[in-house]
Design a protein around this motif. Structure first.
Motif, PDB file in Angstrom:
ATOM      1  N   TYR A  66       2.120   1.532  -7.276  1.00 55.37           N
ATOM      2  CA  TYR A  66       1.548   0.469  -6.360  1.00 55.37           C
ATOM      3  C   TYR A  66       2.421  -0.618  -6.706  1.00 55.37           C
ATOM      4  CZ  TYR A  66      -0.486   3.762  -4.501  1.00 55.37           C
ATOM      5  OH  TYR A  66      -1.511   4.797  -2.921  1.00 55.37           O
ATOM      6  N   HIS A  80       1.485  -4.176  -6.989  1.00 56.25           N
ATOM      7  CA  HIS A  80       0.877  -4.625  -7.567  1.00 56.25           C
ATOM      8  C   HIS A  80       0.795  -4.603  -9.276  1.00 56.25           C
ATOM      9  CE1 HIS A  80      -2.369  -2.117  -6.496  1.00 56.25           C
ATOM     10  NE2 HIS A  80      -2.949  -2.827  -7.991  1.00 56.25           N
ATOM     11  N   GLN A  81       1.121  -3.161  -9.379  1.00 53.43           N
ATOM     12  CA  GLN A  81       1.035  -2.358 -11.098  1.00 53.43           C
ATOM     13  C   GLN A  81       2.038  -3.188 -12.307  1.00 53.43           C
ATOM     14  OE1 GLN A  81      -0.256   0.854  -9.155  1.00 53.43           O
ATOM     15  NE2 GLN A  81      -2.416   1.431 -10.987  1.00 53.43           N
ATOM     16  N   ASP A  89     -16.643  -8.891 -19.114  1.00 55.09           N
ATOM     17  CA  ASP A  89     -16.649  -7.391 -18.677  1.00 55.09           C
ATOM     18  C   ASP A  89     -17.618  -6.652 -18.458  1.00 55.09           C
ATOM     19  OD1 ASP A  89     -15.416  -4.975 -18.484  1.00 55.09           O
ATOM     20  OD2 ASP A  89     -14.653  -5.087 -20.002  1.00 55.09           O
ATOM     21  N   ARG A  90     -17.633  -6.806 -16.986  1.00 54.34           N
ATOM     22  CA  ARG A  90     -19.109  -6.139 -16.593  1.00 54.34           C
ATOM     23  C   ARG A  90     -19.548  -4.699 -16.159  1.00 54.34           C
ATOM     24  NH1 ARG A  90     -20.236 -10.541 -12.738  1.00 54.34           N
ATOM     25  NH2 ARG A  90     -21.617 -11.953 -13.667  1.00 54.34           N
ATOM     26  N   SER A  91     -17.870  -3.995 -17.155  1.00 53.80           N
ATOM     27  CA  SER A  91     -17.598  -2.141 -17.235  1.00 53.80           C
ATOM     28  C   SER A  91     -18.961  -1.593 -17.501  1.00 53.80           C
ATOM     29  CB  SER A  91     -16.943  -1.787 -16.861  1.00 53.80           C
ATOM     30  OG  SER A  91     -16.159  -1.875 -18.382  1.00 53.80           O
ATOM     31  N   SER A 114       0.818  -1.363  -0.297  1.00 52.41           N
ATOM     32  CA  SER A 114       0.247  -0.191  -0.381  1.00 52.41           C
ATOM     33  C   SER A 114       0.588   1.163   0.217  1.00 52.41           C
ATOM     34  CB  SER A 114      -0.821  -0.050   1.349  1.00 52.41           C
ATOM     35  OG  SER A 114      -0.357  -0.292   2.198  1.00 52.41           O
TER      36      SER A 114
END
Lengths: 709, 297, 310
Positions: A156, A158-159, A369-371, A111
């Motif tokens: 970050y 994880h990116q 993809d539900r966006s 984080s």
């Protein structure tokens, strides 16, 4: 603190480390001495539980609440570290001694921005301004060859990808230009081609900054590539130390020698020169034998001599140099040259009919993809092409290997074969019946038992709640091999015999078994129904070298006896070269190259195969390799390149055609196939990547010590 | 022949019950767990033997407002005193403990049966079954628990069966979530995949392959939940929604006598209050000890 | 991020709708029972029928439900049967009282539990850790109704420092809040403290804390910058869930001390079948619970960069 720059960077003498558990004190490292000079690179090699990481933590004076330094001294540039105050240690850590860890992702704070994590090393140790620290950090990110350092600073953990994370960790360790770098398995969690890049980076960097290194690894090949001297550890002790050349060419300790017999070097061959596993297993720390820890597993053990007292390190005299030391009483009595013919040669297997035929097999996954954005554009469903037009076959008794890095689709393929998923298109024929679109609930018992699997992770392969015998018996009952309880028991016992486990393992629970023993049970379970084909998904990749060799040999022995077809899934080309008859090389769901083992390991190569071959470390100092380091990351399976999947990283890319068009498949009449835009004639002219000297060119055959004595 | 010989030599493993006792014995390594287990055991024994060891009839008014240690009129002592109606508090605590333990165990076991079933269903099948079950669970869990209990009991009426129903209704979603989470994780293990690839039925996989490996966290949660159910039953009694009188019920005892605290008789309410707290403490410490022991290896 | 907020709010609305249906069916599903509640036990069947007809309860349930929802949105909660006046007149004042009680408790609880949890989790296994862990197990074992009488015994009877009831008959009196707040805090803080401890202890054994220590950072900096940020993400959701528990505890505590709040109102309504009050209390209780939970979830997403930037 006054450091003496003329003293060695690190000097460890007679160090003893212990852990304190409820069972009492457990010595973790015994009688450990080590000197690291400026710019020197030391390798610490050994199997799990040998104490190598404990040494690193002791150097950092970070042993946790239950570990302690019992005796001995650790001097950093002449100053005793065991007597430093917490404040003095703090000033040393991160500025003079830095560490690089096995799992880059876990080592970075999830984080906090990477930039902030990098800068604080400098602002803490050097007290410089944030701005200055930022510039220095960016500079180092460039040095570790990260593209777009400014973006990385603002990201970050994880990116960015795993390989990039490890580069950040390396940059972080180097920021304040330490004198000593500790590397604890820094590439173990990475893919082979990414590993090769990191290994090269570490070597370059230490040269550039003159940093001393202690490189901890289980991989002898890797140590060979990056170190000057090597220490081999076994069960808490250093058993042998020496320069790379001396130790790798003339290993003196039976354990070191045994280790080399367990590694599938290019000279090993499953028929002519099989691996020679070390028998037995590592003693638990509180069950170490008297005298030599390796005694119970050693072929040269002498009763009354090797099991007495404390055995110290002895200098190996002779031509190989005075800094070669060994902890063995009999090192100069053993003549390894006299027992070359130890592993028995076996006749090659005869292959029978075709057992498996895969034709144009495809497996696509839908990703929803539900966006809102995707719904408006009408692209709410995308496909992950996990497998794209796979074609190959396997015959009875044959070993076919599927090789590739993570995300190449090898595991998906295994799932389709086992009926856990069904193919999207194409056909898979097993024993003459189509199974590609039949899931496991619709397969007959006959079909199911004909196709079984050995899994990768020994800790997961057995159900911890049930006994070993019960789990194997269930398979026998389920497949209707036997139904009478006594006969079932009998069969389980026989299977335990076959996988060379004692019969009283019948009542054991998995947690009482070691990793290798669990894998053996897994193999017994797979073979319980006499399958015509077994899929082995990285069955030994989680095991230690000596254990892996034994399991590999066992697997092949059973296969040979039952004439089973073996589909061996792996990322490790050296194991694959050793045991397979034919190889399929996959990348991002597609077959790049397939052919017999000899064809794969000799030109013409697919450029990806070529890079893979170069990336695999080989623990033989006389084998030479052409260095090919791939740039960039593995592309995401969600978003593969449009043309050749390898086009984004290919060093032999010929132009836009590679990006835009699917490569044609060049096929020879022997069945060797390469999917590449480069013409086959051109690929043929490429030099071999690996050059293995013939036996009479080799140094070790001449064995100088014997001559010198 | 060699096979037959050697197979007879294999020592038989200890019986399941012995293994089970051994794993319980592990608890001795945690003093918190031992103490908790001891407290719970004490209450259980007291509940079982209440009919024989209780000194007086719990519902029989004898001598109102007796303090702990006062002598009873026809011999004997009121060890913990009596309440405003003159009933012996020690006897009422014992009989009340029996009721509370019975209903708490019955309710928790039922809630577990429902929760485990739903959790396996949601965690193993995933997809719409999971979405549906999880949504229902979310709806139930979105009520503050005591509000839910008050609504249910007020609607259905106070009785033992209704209390069990309310507890099952209110706490099975929480159990379902735990089981679901464990199932999601365990279902990806290789031994489950091995079972799938040999064509085992879903029932077999859920009950034989998955559930036994979820038992660790579930046993810990079971103890916690026993404690929580004890609290709930007491709270319902306290609010006047509990088990019907005159049989003793700890919550009801507190509620009936708390008016006398300021009148100089605080023991009448405080003693059952301590009894509830002690039993719950026992369950919580037991759970903590088991978690500690389990996390060690 | 917008997508996450949208989904979460959608779920919240869905849950509220389901809960409202449940409450409606449970309380007004049978029109004659509603009439019975309103008119009392002595009403004749003809009177019940007349009431049902007059108030539109003969319409289909779906229609009645929609009208009911419409009325609630218009701010009309119906009339209380016990108090013979609009629910609005009593309900909001009671809710406000509970707000004061819950708000103060919440503030105190968060401070205590986070501090203790972090202190315990910093050094797992230390004497400090074991002491704090035991204290939090101990206090969570004492339910509100038990601590209410025990504390009353101590502070009201023996020490005579505090009043035994909190009915606030003579206007707002802060002293009367002391015992209820104490009771709620005592029972509630242990849970969050233990969660915080577990989270902190896990973070302290993580590899990135080792990295931070071996970077040579000062200890306080490792704790403040590296550990706390990660360790407090998980307890944050738990804290928001705590509102749900507080509302539970409030029912018991208000009853125990005669505090005129929402919980006592709900209990009274439930016991005496004051259906419109029950409905109002139920809806609001769930709204507060789901609302805080949604905020907790969203905050978790926001605090956790792994989700925020995925």
């Amino acid at each position: 603190m006054q450091f003496d720059d003329s003293a060695p960077v690190l000097e460890i003498k007679d160090l003893n480390l212990s852990y304190f558990t409820r069972a009492g004190e457990i010595p973790a490292v015994i009688d450990f001495s080590l000197t690291v000079n400026k710019g020197e690179s030391i390798g610490l090699v050994g199997e799990s539980g040998c104490g190598k990481s404990t040494v690193a933590m002791a150097i950092m004076q970070y042993m946790g609440s239950n570990g302690a330094i019992r005796s001995g001294s650790i001097k950093f540039k002449g100053v005793e570290m065991n007597e430093m105050s917490p404040e003095q240690l703090r000033n040393l850590r991160g500025s003079e001694i830095s560490m690089i860890y096995q799992e880059p992702f876990a080592s970075l704070n999830p984080s906090l921005l990477l930039g902030s994590q990098l800068k604080e090393v400098l602002t803490t140790h050097e007290g410089i301004s944030d701005q200055e620290a930022h510039e220095r950090a960016v500079q180092l990110l460039e040095d570790v060859k990260l593209p777009d350092p400014e973006r990385v600073m603002g990201a970050y953990p994880h990116q960015i990808s795993g390989g990039q994370q490890q580069r950040v960790v390396i940059a972080m360790a180097l920021l304040s230009q330490p004198s000593l770098l500790l590397l604890d398995e820094p590439t173990t969690a990475l893919d082979v081609t990414v590993e090769a890049g990191i290994t090269k980076l570490i070597a370059d960097i230490s040269k550039k900054y003159g940093t001393s290194q202690i490189y901890i690894s289980h991989n002898l090949g890797l140590i060979l590539e990056v170190c000057d001297r090597v220490f081999v550890m076994y069960s808490g002790e250093v058993v042998e130390e020496g320069t790379i050349n001396s130790l790798f060419t003339w290993p003196k300790h039976p354990y070191t020698h045994g280790l080399f017999g367990c590694i599938p070097l290019p000279t090993a061959d499953k028929n002519a020169a099989p691996l020679q596993p070390i028998r037995g297993q590592l003693p638990l720390p509180h069950e170490r034998p008297n005298g030599c820890n390796f005694g119970p597993r050693c072929d040269h053990f002498q009763e009354g001599r090797c099991d007495r007292g404390i055995i110290g390190m002895d200098y190996v005299s002779g031509a190989s140099g005075s800094d070669h030391r060994v902890r063995c009483l009999r090192w100069n009595e053993i003549d390894y040259g006299a027992e070359v013919a130890h592993g028995e040669a076996k006749p090659p297997m005869e292959f029978g009919d075709e057992v498996l035929a895969v034709e144009n097999m495809q497996k696509y996954y839908e990703v929803h993809d539900r966006s809102l954005a995707a719904m408006i554009k009408g692209r709410s469903v995308r496909y992950v092409k996990a497998n794209e037009s796979l074609n190959f076959s396997a015959r009875e008794g044959e070993t076919v290997a599927i090789v590739g890095e993570s995300g190449c689709g090898k595991s998906t393929f295994a799932k389709v074969l086992m009926g856990l998923e069904t193919a999207t298109d194409g056909e898979i024929m097993h024993a003459g019946e189509p199974i590609g679109e039949v899931d496991v609930h619709h397969r007959s018992t006959e079909q199911i038992r004909g196709l079984q699997m050995v899994f990768q992770n020994p800790f997961d392969t057995l159900n911890p709640s049930h006994t070993v015998g019960g789990q194997i018996a269930r398979v026998i009952r389920k497949f209707g091999v036997e139904s009478d309880p006594d006969k079932i028991r009998e069969r389980v016992m026989r299977l335990l015999d076959i996988v060379k486990l004692p019969r009283d393992f019948f009542y054991r629970r998995p947690r009482q078994l070691s990793g290798g023993q669990k894998q053996r049970v897994g193999i017994a379970r797979a073979f319980a129904g006499n399958p015509s084909m077994v899929i082995a998904d990285e069955p030994v990749s989680a095991l230690d070298v000596s254990v892996a060799a034994a399991v590999t040999e066992l697997l092949m022995e059973i296969q040979r006896e039952h004439k089973t077809t073996l589909l061996f899934i792996s990322h490790d080309l050296s194991v694959v070269r050793y045991l397979s008859d034919r190889i399929v090389v996959m990348y991002l769901g597609q077959i790049m190259e397939r052919g017999s083992t000899d064809e794969i390991f000799a030109p013409p190569y697919h450029p990806y195969t070529e890079a893979l071959l170069s990336a695999v470390p080989i623990a033989d100092p006389e084998v030479t390799k052409r260095e090919i380091v791939l740039e960039g990351n593995l592309p995401s399976v969600l978003n593969p390149p449009a043309g050749c999947p390898f086009s984004t990283r290919c060093p032999r890319k010929i132009g836009a055609i590679c990006d835009d068009e699917r490569p044609p498949v060049h096929q020879t009449n022997t069945g060797h196939a390469i999917a590449c835009h480069i013409p086959l004639e051109e690929l043929r002219e490429i030099e071999p990547v690996i050059n293995v000297p013939s036996l009479d060119e080799r140094l070790h055959v001449q064995n100088p010590e014997v001559v010198a004595d | 022949m060699a096979i037959a010989e050697s197979s007879t030599e294999i020592p038989q493993p200890p019986l399941a019950i012995v293994r089970w006792l051994r794993s319980i014995a592990l608890l001795r390594e945690s003093w918190v767990g031992m103490l908790g287990g001891g407290i719970v055991a004490l209450f259980v024994l007291m509940a079982i033997f209440a009919p024989w060891i209780a000194p007086f009839d719990p519902n029989q008014p004898i001598l109102p407002f007796a303090f702990p240690g006062d002598a009873a009129p026809d011999g004997g002592t009121f060890v913990l005193g009596t309440d405003h109606q003159g009933r012996d508090l020690l006897s009422r605590i014992m009989w009340g403990g029996q009721r509370v333990l019975f209903y708490a165990t019955a309710a928790t076991v039922c809630a577990y049966t429902v929760g485990i079933f739903m959790g396996l269903l949601a965690g193993y099948y995933r997809g719409w079954a999971d979405e549906l079950i999880s949504f229902v669970a979310n709806v139930i869990l979105s009520f503050p628990v005591m509000v839910l209990y008050v609504l249910i009991i007020a609607k259905l009426g106070a009785s033992g069966a209704n209390i069990i129903f309310a507890v099952v209704f209110a706490s099975s979603p929480g159990i379902m979530r735990i089981v679901r989470g464990l199932t999601l994780d365990i279902a990806t293990r290789d031994y489950v995949i091995a079972a799938q690839t040999r064509g085992e039925s879903t029932m077999f996989i859920c009950l034989i392959e998955i559930l036994p490996n979820a038992r660790g966290p579930l046993i810990v949660d079971f103890c916690l939940r026993m404690g929580y159910t004890t609290i709930t039953i007491g709270a319902l009694g306290f609010l006047g929604l509990g088990l019907p009188p005159p049989d003793p019920d700890w919550g009801g005892m507190i509620s009936d006598t708390r008016a006398f605290i300021t009148g100089g008789f605080p023991h009448m309410a405080i003693i059952p209050a301590i009894a509830v707290s002690l039993l719950v403490l026992g369950f919580n410490m037991l759970a903590d000890g088991m978690r500690e022991v389990a996390s060690r290896d | 991020m917008l997508k996450v907020i949208g989904t979460r709010l959608g779920v919240m609305v869905l849950i509220m709708l389901t809960v409202s249906v449940l409450l409606f069916v449970m309380n007004e599903g049978n029109p004659r029972l509603v009439a019975r509640s309103v008119l009392g036990p002595y009403a004749q069947p003809e009177q019940l029928d007349a009431w049902v007809e007059k108030n539109g309860y003969d319409k289909p349930m779906a229609v009645r439900y929609i009208t009911w929802v419409g009325r609630i949105f218009a701010g009309d909660l119906g009339d209380s049967i016990i108090y013979k006046q609009p629910v609005n007149n009593i309900f909001w004042k009671r809710l406000g009282n509970t707000g004061i009680l819950a708000g103060i408790t919440f503030g105190i609880m968060v401070v205590i539990s986070l501090t203790l949890g972090v202190l315990a989790g910093m050094k797992e296994g230390s004497a400090r850790d074991r002491f704090i862990s035991f204290i939090s197990i101990f206090t969570t074992s004492i339910p509100e109704y038990a601590s209410a009488v025990i504390l009353s015994g101590i502070f009201v009877f023996w020490l005579a420092w505090l009043p035994g009831t909190s009915a606030m008959t003579g206007g707002f009196n802060a002293v009367e809040l002391v015992l209820p707040v104490m009771v709620l805090t005592l029972y509630g803080f242990g849970y969050v403290a233990r969660m915080t401890r577990a989270s902190m202890a896990e973070v302290m054994t993580s590899n990135y804390i080792r990295t931070a220590v071996l970077k040579g950072l000062p200890y306080w900096r490792v704790i403040m910058k590296h550990a706390l940020r990660n360790a407090l993400i998980a307890p944050f959701t738990v804290i928001m869930l705590q509102f749900n528990w507080l509302l539970s505890g409030v029912v018991v505590t208000e009853f125990a001390f005669g505090y005129k709040g929402f919980g006592a109102l709900l209990l009274e309504a439930a016991l005496r079948r004051d259906i419109f009050v029950i409905e109002a209390c139920g809806i609001v209780a769930v709204f507060v619970a789901v609302g805080t939970q949604t905020i907790g979830d969203l905050a978790y997403t926001y605090l956790n960069p792994r989700i925020r930037f995925s």
